[in-house]
Design a protein around this motif. Structure first.
Motif, PDB file in Angstrom:
ATOM      1  N   LYS A 177      25.652  44.090  37.626  1.00 59.37           N
ATOM      2  CA  LYS A 177      25.622  42.996  36.652  1.00 59.37           C
ATOM      3  C   LYS A 177      24.776  41.830  37.158  1.00 59.37           C
ATOM      4  O   LYS A 177      23.954  41.267  36.437  1.00 59.37           O
ATOM      5  CB  LYS A 177      27.045  42.502  36.364  1.00 59.37           C
ATOM      6  CG  LYS A 177      27.873  43.411  35.477  1.00 59.37           C
ATOM      7  CD  LYS A 177      29.249  42.770  35.226  1.00 59.37           C
ATOM      8  CE  LYS A 177      30.094  43.618  34.301  1.00 59.37           C
ATOM      9  NZ  LYS A 177      31.422  42.999  34.040  1.00 59.37           N
ATOM     10  N   ALA A 178      25.003  41.465  38.420  1.00 60.97           N
ATOM     11  CA  ALA A 178      24.275  40.332  39.004  1.00 60.97           C
ATOM     12  C   ALA A 178      22.790  40.627  39.107  1.00 60.97           C
ATOM     13  O   ALA A 178      21.945  39.773  38.799  1.00 60.97           O
ATOM     14  CB  ALA A 178      24.857  40.013  40.375  1.00 60.97           C
ATOM     15  N   GLU A 179      22.452  41.836  39.549  1.00 62.22           N
ATOM     16  CA  GLU A 179      21.029  42.190  39.702  1.00 62.22           C
ATOM     17  C   GLU A 179      20.345  42.223  38.337  1.00 62.22           C
ATOM     18  O   GLU A 179      19.208  41.766  38.193  1.00 62.22           O
ATOM     19  CB  GLU A 179      20.901  43.543  40.391  1.00 62.22           C
ATOM     20  CG  GLU A 179      19.458  43.913  40.716  1.00 62.22           C
ATOM     21  CD  GLU A 179      19.345  45.201  41.504  1.00 62.22           C
ATOM     22  OE1 GLU A 179      18.204  45.566  41.866  1.00 62.22           O
ATOM     23  OE2 GLU A 179      20.382  45.849  41.754  1.00 62.22           O
ATOM     24  N   HIS A 180      21.041  42.746  37.341  1.00 62.96           N
ATOM     25  CA  HIS A 180      20.449  42.820  36.012  1.00 62.96           C
ATOM     26  C   HIS A 180      20.200  41.421  35.445  1.00 62.96           C
ATOM     27  O   HIS A 180      19.139  41.149  34.870  1.00 62.96           O
ATOM     28  CB  HIS A 180      21.361  43.612  35.074  1.00 62.96           C
ATOM     29  CG  HIS A 180      20.728  43.925  33.756  1.00 62.96           C
ATOM     30  ND1 HIS A 180      19.844  44.960  33.594  1.00 62.96           N
ATOM     31  CD2 HIS A 180      20.844  43.323  32.539  1.00 62.96           C
ATOM     32  CE1 HIS A 180      19.434  44.994  32.336  1.00 62.96           C
ATOM     33  NE2 HIS A 180      20.027  44.013  31.678  1.00 62.96           N
ATOM     34  N   ALA A 181      21.179  40.537  35.615  1.00 64.21           N
ATOM     35  CA  ALA A 181      21.020  39.164  35.122  1.00 64.21           C
ATOM     36  C   ALA A 181      19.820  38.488  35.770  1.00 64.21           C
ATOM     37  O   ALA A 181      19.041  37.781  35.114  1.00 64.21           O
ATOM     38  CB  ALA A 181      22.294  38.370  35.398  1.00 64.21           C
ATOM     39  N   THR A 182      19.639  38.737  37.063  1.00 66.65           N
ATOM     40  CA  THR A 182      18.528  38.120  37.800  1.00 66.65           C
ATOM     41  C   THR A 182      17.191  38.628  37.309  1.00 66.65           C
ATOM     42  O   THR A 182      16.258  37.843  37.054  1.00 66.65           O
ATOM     43  CB  THR A 182      18.673  38.407  39.309  1.00 66.65           C
ATOM     44  OG1 THR A 182      19.914  37.876  39.773  1.00 66.65           O
ATOM     45  CG2 THR A 182      17.530  37.769  40.087  1.00 66.65           C
ATOM     46  N   ILE A 183      17.051  39.939  37.153  1.00 66.58           N
ATOM     47  CA  ILE A 183      15.754  40.495  36.772  1.00 66.58           C
ATOM     48  C   ILE A 183      15.402  40.142  35.338  1.00 66.58           C
ATOM     49  O   ILE A 183      14.236  39.892  35.006  1.00 66.58           O
ATOM     50  CB  ILE A 183      15.712  42.034  36.995  1.00 66.58           C
ATOM     51  CG1 ILE A 183      14.256  42.517  37.065  1.00 66.58           C
ATOM     52  CG2 ILE A 183      16.464  42.774  35.935  1.00 66.58           C
ATOM     53  CD1 ILE A 183      13.486  42.012  38.269  1.00 66.58           C
ATOM     54  N   VAL A 184      16.400  40.076  34.448  1.00 72.68           N
ATOM     55  CA  VAL A 184      16.129  39.673  33.067  1.00 72.68           C
ATOM     56  C   VAL A 184      15.604  38.245  33.031  1.00 72.68           C
ATOM     57  O   VAL A 184      14.644  37.933  32.328  1.00 72.68           O
ATOM     58  CB  VAL A 184      17.392  39.820  32.192  1.00 72.68           C
ATOM     59  CG1 VAL A 184      17.193  39.136  30.837  1.00 72.68           C
ATOM     60  CG2 VAL A 184      17.715  41.288  31.983  1.00 72.68           C
TER      61      VAL A 184
END
Length: 205
Positions: free
Chosen positions: A173-180
């Motif tokens: 979740k955290a990685e996805h939020a960052t890359i988006v």
């Protein structure tokens, strides 16, 4: 290097402006960027497969058995680097970093064999230098619209409750939020009306 890079950028701009399909390859250090019109790639021993679009025919017999041995770095060396990265994140010097190391392998297959026998939506073979394959369509441009589909988080689809596990994983979740957030910011530099139509979704490959 400057001359190569300048010619590379000039070539990209010219091909793009004139609507000429082309293939480009950039190494991490940008020391030796390559650019070719699609019809020139094979003549320079550069082969690709993008879904059903390819510039080669299979030449490797199916019967060849694979021998493949990985030789990763020592755990202690990785742990030292991991702690260094963690410290820099805690200091606020970075919030997304890809920690990788060269890994030696032993195999009886040539790069061409690996390229042909691999099953992936996106494949590339550059001479006898390297081969790569990926399931990820990172950027797509269609009729002036730029779309990006970063893939963050993978899991074995045969696992019980695989979709639920990956959707609820805090790290993913955290990685996805960052890359988006990063991609939205980058696209805003070259595009207008940037928005997120689908924040997260599952794709089985």
């Amino acid at each position: 290097m400057a001359s190569n890079l300048e010619n590379f950028i000039k070539g990209m701009n010219e091909y793009g402006k004139n609507g000429v399909p082309f293939l480009f390859v950039i190494d991490y250090e940008m020391n030796d960027p390559l650019i070719f019109r699609l019809e020139e790639a094979a003549k320079n021993d550069i082969f690709f497969s993008i879904h059903h679009l390819r510039n080669y025919t299979d030449t490797i017999p199916e019967s060849q058995q694979l021998h493949f041995v990985k030789k990763p770095i020592e755990f202690a060396r990785y742990e030292t680097s991991f702690k260094r990265v963690l410290k820099q994140i805690q200091l606020g010097n970075t919030f997304l970093l890809n920690l990788t190391f060269p890994t030696k392998v032993e195999t009886n297959w040539s790069l061409r064999t690996i390229f042909e026998r691999s099953n992936a939506p996106y494949k590339l073979l550059v001479k006898d230098d390297f081969v790569l394959f990926s399931p990820e369509c990172f950027v797509k441009i269609n009729k002036g619209n730029i779309s990006s589909f970063p893939m963050k988080g993978t899991i074995d689809a045969s696992l019980l409750n695989a979709e639920e596990l990956i959707i609820n994983d805090l790290k993913e979740k955290a990685e996805h939020a960052t890359i988006v957030d990063l991609i939205r910011n980058d696209l805003s530099i070259v595009a207008s009306d940037v928005k997120v139509n689908r924040y997260r979704f599952i794709e089985e490959i």
